[in-house]
Design an enzyme around this catalytic site. Structure first.
Site, PDB file in Angstrom:
ATOM      1  N   ASN A   7      50.820  43.391 -22.248  1.00  0.00           N
ATOM      2  CA  ASN A   7      49.847  43.825 -21.254  1.00  0.00           C
ATOM      3  C   ASN A   7      50.609  44.502 -20.124  1.00  0.00           C
ATOM      4  OD1 ASN A   7      47.984  44.048 -19.217  1.00  0.00           O
ATOM      5  ND2 ASN A   7      47.297  41.915 -19.306  1.00  0.00           N
ATOM      6  N   ARG A  79      47.339  45.944 -24.913  1.00  0.00           N
ATOM      7  CA  ARG A  79      46.201  46.233 -24.044  1.00  0.00           C
ATOM      8  C   ARG A  79      46.278  47.703 -23.634  1.00  0.00           C
ATOM      9  NH1 ARG A  79      45.770  45.374 -17.799  1.00  0.00           N
ATOM     10  NH2 ARG A  79      43.677  46.190 -17.491  1.00  0.00           N
ATOM     11  N   HIS A 168      37.989  45.977 -17.495  1.00  0.00           N
ATOM     12  CA  HIS A 168      38.049  44.508 -17.587  1.00  0.00           C
ATOM     13  C   HIS A 168      37.215  43.990 -18.757  1.00  0.00           C
ATOM     14  CE1 HIS A 168      38.792  44.320 -12.959  1.00  0.00           C
ATOM     15  NE2 HIS A 168      39.954  44.218 -13.589  1.00  0.00           N
ATOM     16  N   ARG A 229      41.061  48.861  -3.204  1.00  0.00           N
ATOM     17  CA  ARG A 229      40.124  49.932  -3.577  1.00  0.00           C
ATOM     18  C   ARG A 229      38.801  49.764  -2.849  1.00  0.00           C
ATOM     19  NH1 ARG A 229      40.903  48.591  -9.441  1.00  0.00           N
ATOM     20  NH2 ARG A 229      42.953  49.425  -9.954  1.00  0.00           N
ATOM     21  N   GLU A 373      42.751  36.956 -21.145  1.00  0.00           N
ATOM     22  CA  GLU A 373      42.682  38.226 -21.862  1.00  0.00           C
ATOM     23  C   GLU A 373      43.691  38.267 -23.003  1.00  0.00           C
ATOM     24  OE1 GLU A 373      42.762  39.892 -17.747  1.00  0.00           O
ATOM     25  OE2 GLU A 373      41.896  41.631 -18.748  1.00  0.00           O
TER      26      GLU A 373
END
Ligand code: ADP
Length: 388
Positions: A7, A79, A168, A229, A373
């Site tokens: 990842n 990923r 996500h 963000r 994940e």
């Protein structure tokens, strides 16, 4: 069989090695053998390709490594952030898949190049393994056109494939699967609103196992307030700033992605722990940033309640979602009209573990489910190479 999951983020490569198989997965007995992170890419480590080499050296270290040779590892799950409209499922990586991931670089210029160089470096060292791509965007390919279409001219969107994609996906899918598993049922039995609150934050409306809306869009910039963000912002504000501050595209990009969010509003930090402390100490802008953060989650819970025509549960996950009771409480405040009521003691006691934190009798349940994940990417990889 042994499966490695890679990842790669902007300055990190995280890895986990699993002992797994279809049989172990069915019995929920697949297990992690090793995990690690190579960080400070761009400083101590020159690039992602080198970071992968370091990770693989750690795995095969004669004293502390989890395997003797890399040949013991049958498959690698990668990923990949952006799969555009090409991929709605995990896929075995070959030249044509690499081409399509490259094709999506314009849509994810910060992520896909690092994901690709991570893959290429790994393939060089592990040419005999099966390599599988698992996309952040794939889960959201079930969004209906009404949810993914921007109100921009149709032709220009078609030309550049401008639409809402969402991210996500692996995390939202993991918590939905886990929620069903905990209840001994199938994901098709539930309507869920999932909240992934980490450095990046997004929410998802999941209708019987399918993503029908999500808060991130073409890029991870849309939706909730995040660490750095801005999330939802009138595009007119960006045009205004470009005009009056004479900002270039790159400067505007940096302002929206790296100088905004919790960090930009508070002027204190992008880290929720620091902000909570600062707000407790009386810092008003830290308080304001937290208020904006929580209000927006509340607003999206309402929106997704409408999108789903009701929900069985709201699920919190990722760093903030798993560890910040004060944020969960504020995000669920004044939502009694939707059947949402948190039990304060259960909420406070839940830190990084699975738990139902709702009050007795609340019609809509509120859960915390830590995300994983890597585990789901490992499972997808096994299914992809064994079932196809
Ligand atoms: P990433 O998106 O990089 O994987 P994480 O999921 O680890 O990030 O989430 C990072 C965020 O979680 C940070 O804002 C951090 O402050 C927050 N966080 C972690 N632990 C706590 C805690 N105990 N209380 C409040 N916030 C926390």
């Amino acid at each position: 069989m042994k499966v490695l999951v890679l990842n790669s983020g902007s300055s990190t490569v995280k890895y986990q090695l699993f002992e797994t198989s279809l049989e172990l997965m069915a019995a929920n007995q697949d297990r992690m053998l090793a995990r690690g992170i190579v960080d400070r890419i761009g400083e101590a480590v020159p690039d992602h390709a080198r970071a992968v080499e370091i990770a693989l050296d750690q795995l095969t270290d004669p004293k502390r490594g989890a395997v003797r040779t890399l040949e013991e590892i049958e498959a690698v799950g990668h990923r990949i952030v952006h799969g555009g409209e090409y991929f709605s499922e995990p896929v075995r990586i070959d030249e044509s898949v690499v081409e399509r991931i490259r094709d999506c670089i314009a849509l994810a210029p910060l992520h896909n190049p690092n994901n690709l160089s991570t893959y290429e470096s790994c393939r060089r060292r592990m040419p005999g393994a099966a390599h599988v791509a698992v996309f952040d965007t794939a889960f959201h390919q079930t969004l209906p056109p009404a949810a993914y279409t921007y109100g921009l001219p149709y032709e220009v969107c078609a030309k550049y494939k401008l639409r809402r994609y969402g991210f996500h996906g692996t995390s939202h899918r993991y918590v939905a699967l886990r929620f069903a598993q905990i209840h001994g049922r199938s994901p098709e039995d539930f309507k869920l609103i999932t909240c992934h609150l980490g450095n990046g934050c997004s929410m998802c409306a999941i209708d019987r196992g399918r993503s029908v809306d999500t808060s991130m869009g073409l890029t991870p910039l849309e939706g909730l307030l995040m660490g750095t963000r801005a999330g939802d912002t009138d595009p007119g504000a960006a045009l205004f700033l470009m005009k009056w501050e004479r900002l270039s595209i790159e400067q505007m990009d940096s302002l929206l992605n790296r100088e905004s969010g919790l960090s930009g509003v508070s002027g204190v930090s992008n880290d929720m722990r620091t902000l909570l402390e600062s707000a407790r100490g009386g810092n008003e802008r830290a308080r304001l940033a937290i208020d904006v953060f929580c209000y927006r989650i509340r607003k999206y819970i309402g929106a997704y309640f409408a999108a789903l025509n009701g929900a069985d549960a709201v699920v919190f996950t990722a760093g903030i979602g798993e560890h910040a009771p004060a944020i969960r409480a504020a995000a669920c405040e004044s939502l009694e009209a939707l059947g949402i009521r948190i039990d304060p003691a259960r909420n406070e006691a839940t830190l990084g573990v699975e738990a139902d934190i709702s009050a007795d009798g609340a019609a809509t349940r509120v859960w915390v489910i830590p995300t994983n994940e890597e585990l789901l990417i490992g499972r997808d990889t096994v299914r992809c190479i064994q079932v196809g």
